[in-house]
Write an enzyme that holds these catalytic residues in place. Structure first.
Site, PDB file in Angstrom:
ATOM      1  N   ASN A   9     -64.443 -35.776 -68.677  1.00  0.00           N
ATOM      2  CA  ASN A   9     -63.622 -36.134 -67.515  1.00  0.00           C
ATOM      3  C   ASN A   9     -63.931 -35.149 -66.383  1.00  0.00           C
ATOM      4  O   ASN A   9     -63.561 -33.982 -66.456  1.00  0.00           O
ATOM      5  CB  ASN A   9     -62.147 -36.053 -67.931  1.00  0.00           C
ATOM      6  CG  ASN A   9     -61.187 -36.255 -66.777  1.00  0.00           C
ATOM      7  OD1 ASN A   9     -61.589 -36.668 -65.687  1.00  0.00           O
ATOM      8  ND2 ASN A   9     -59.921 -35.960 -67.024  1.00  0.00           N
ATOM      9  N   HIS A  91     -53.221 -39.579 -67.873  1.00  0.00           N
ATOM     10  CA  HIS A  91     -53.590 -38.161 -68.007  1.00  0.00           C
ATOM     11  C   HIS A  91     -52.410 -37.294 -67.568  1.00  0.00           C
ATOM     12  O   HIS A  91     -51.686 -37.662 -66.630  1.00  0.00           O
ATOM     13  CB  HIS A  91     -54.830 -37.872 -67.157  1.00  0.00           C
ATOM     14  CG  HIS A  91     -55.413 -36.521 -67.440  1.00  0.00           C
ATOM     15  ND1 HIS A  91     -54.868 -35.364 -66.932  1.00  0.00           N
ATOM     16  CD2 HIS A  91     -56.448 -36.138 -68.217  1.00  0.00           C
ATOM     17  CE1 HIS A  91     -55.572 -34.323 -67.382  1.00  0.00           C
ATOM     18  NE2 HIS A  91     -56.531 -34.769 -68.167  1.00  0.00           N
ATOM     19  N   GLY A 166     -57.215 -27.088 -69.563  1.00  0.00           N
ATOM     20  CA  GLY A 166     -57.702 -26.185 -68.521  1.00  0.00           C
ATOM     21  C   GLY A 166     -57.260 -24.740 -68.680  1.00  0.00           C
ATOM     22  O   GLY A 166     -57.383 -23.947 -67.751  1.00  0.00           O
TER      23      GLY A 166
HETATM   24  P1  PGA Z   1     -60.196 -29.178 -70.189  1.00  0.00           P
HETATM   25  O1  PGA Z   1     -59.543 -30.571 -69.717  1.00  0.00           O
HETATM   26  O2  PGA Z   1     -61.272 -29.517 -71.201  1.00  0.00           O
HETATM   27  O3  PGA Z   1     -60.750 -28.574 -68.944  1.00  0.00           O
HETATM   28  O4  PGA Z   1     -59.087 -28.378 -70.811  1.00  0.00           O
HETATM   29  C1  PGA Z   1     -59.296 -31.589 -70.638  1.00  0.00           C
HETATM   30  C2  PGA Z   1     -58.752 -32.805 -69.958  1.00  0.00           C
HETATM   31  O5  PGA Z   1     -57.957 -32.678 -69.012  1.00  0.00           O
HETATM   32  O6  PGA Z   1     -59.096 -33.937 -70.344  1.00  0.00           O
END
Ligand code: PGA
Length: 238
Positions: A9, A91, A166
């Site tokens: 994503n 999401h 994140g």
């Molecule tokens: P991340 O995001 O891998 O940066 O933690 C995952 C997501 O929001 O699908």
């Protein structure tokens, strides 16, 4: 047999020049024994679809309606029209930032199915829900409210604990196993369940070895081929 899916994503990242990363991902996807998807910003879906025929291209959101007076939105049919075959719905960044409810998410997932897209329905608990032991109940009620009625194997579920998105803080295999087993009891054996939240090349093998993990939804580590390809390779070895 559920085929593993590694989906990246890109969120609000990516310009035309970044399609070079997608070219490299496509070379690996061409030989891969797992499904590989990239969700670029909507501005790049058409070019991404043309540039990477071995990668499933996905939208990051869609409207529940087919068309109409909805300035700034995109319908599932529009995404399909320019080459998407999947769409993320619900999401946590949209549930929080755009105040989407379970009912909104269900409408979007249904619109995706109606347009011929595979919806990736995201669910996940907050840190507070987990620390107070309500995480499983919270996620299951989110799931039951967000799944399209009469869903089948075309629907994909992504479990993404909000505190892991994140942050660099991935859920432990025991946490993932507990939640994926609970989700499995609702969705049955055909539906793929992805984990998302700080997935990287270094933690992917442990994740894919966990029961009921059918792949990953990857944010930050999907932006470059160098970081994303090791995750695809880990899924192939699992
Ligand atoms: P991340 O995001 O891998 O940066 O933690 C995952 C997501 O929001 O699908």
């Amino acid at each position: 047999m559920r085929r593993k899916l590694v989906a990246g994503n890109w969120k609000m990242n990516g310009r035309a020049a970044d399609l070079v990363e997608l070219h490299k991902i496509n070379e690996v996807a061409y030989h891969a024994t797992v499904d590989v998807a990239i969700c670029p910003p909507a501005t790049l879906i058409s070019e991404a679809h043309a540039a990477a025929p071995s990668v499933w291209i996905a939208g990051q959101d869609c409207h529940a309606a087919v068309s109409g007076a909805y300035t700034g939105w995109l319908s599932a049919e529009m995404l399909r029209d320019v080459g998407a075959s999947m769409v993320i719905v619900g999401h946590s960044e949209r549930r929080t930032g755009a105040r989407e409810t379970n009912e909104d998410v269900r409408g979007k997932a249904q619109a995706g199915l109606d347009a011929g897209l595979l919806p990736i329905v995201c669910v996940g608990e907050s840190e507070d829900d987990r620390s107070t032991g309500r995480h499983v109940d919270h996620v299951l009620s989110q799931l039951e409210g967000s799944l399209p009625s009469g869903f089948d194997e075309r629907t994909i579920v992504a479990y993404e604990p909000i505190w892991a998105v994140g942050t660099g803080q991935i859920a432990t295999p025991a946490d993932v196993e507990e939640m994926h087993a609970a989700i499995r009891s609702v969705v049955g054996e055909q539906v793929r369940i992805l984990y998302g939240g700080s997935v990287k090349g270094e933690n992917a093998a442990d994740l894919f070895a966990t029961a009921n993990v059918d792949g990953a939804l990857v944010g930050g580590a999907s932006l470059t081929a160098a970081q994303f390809i090791p995750i695809i390779e880990a899924a192939m070895r699992a």
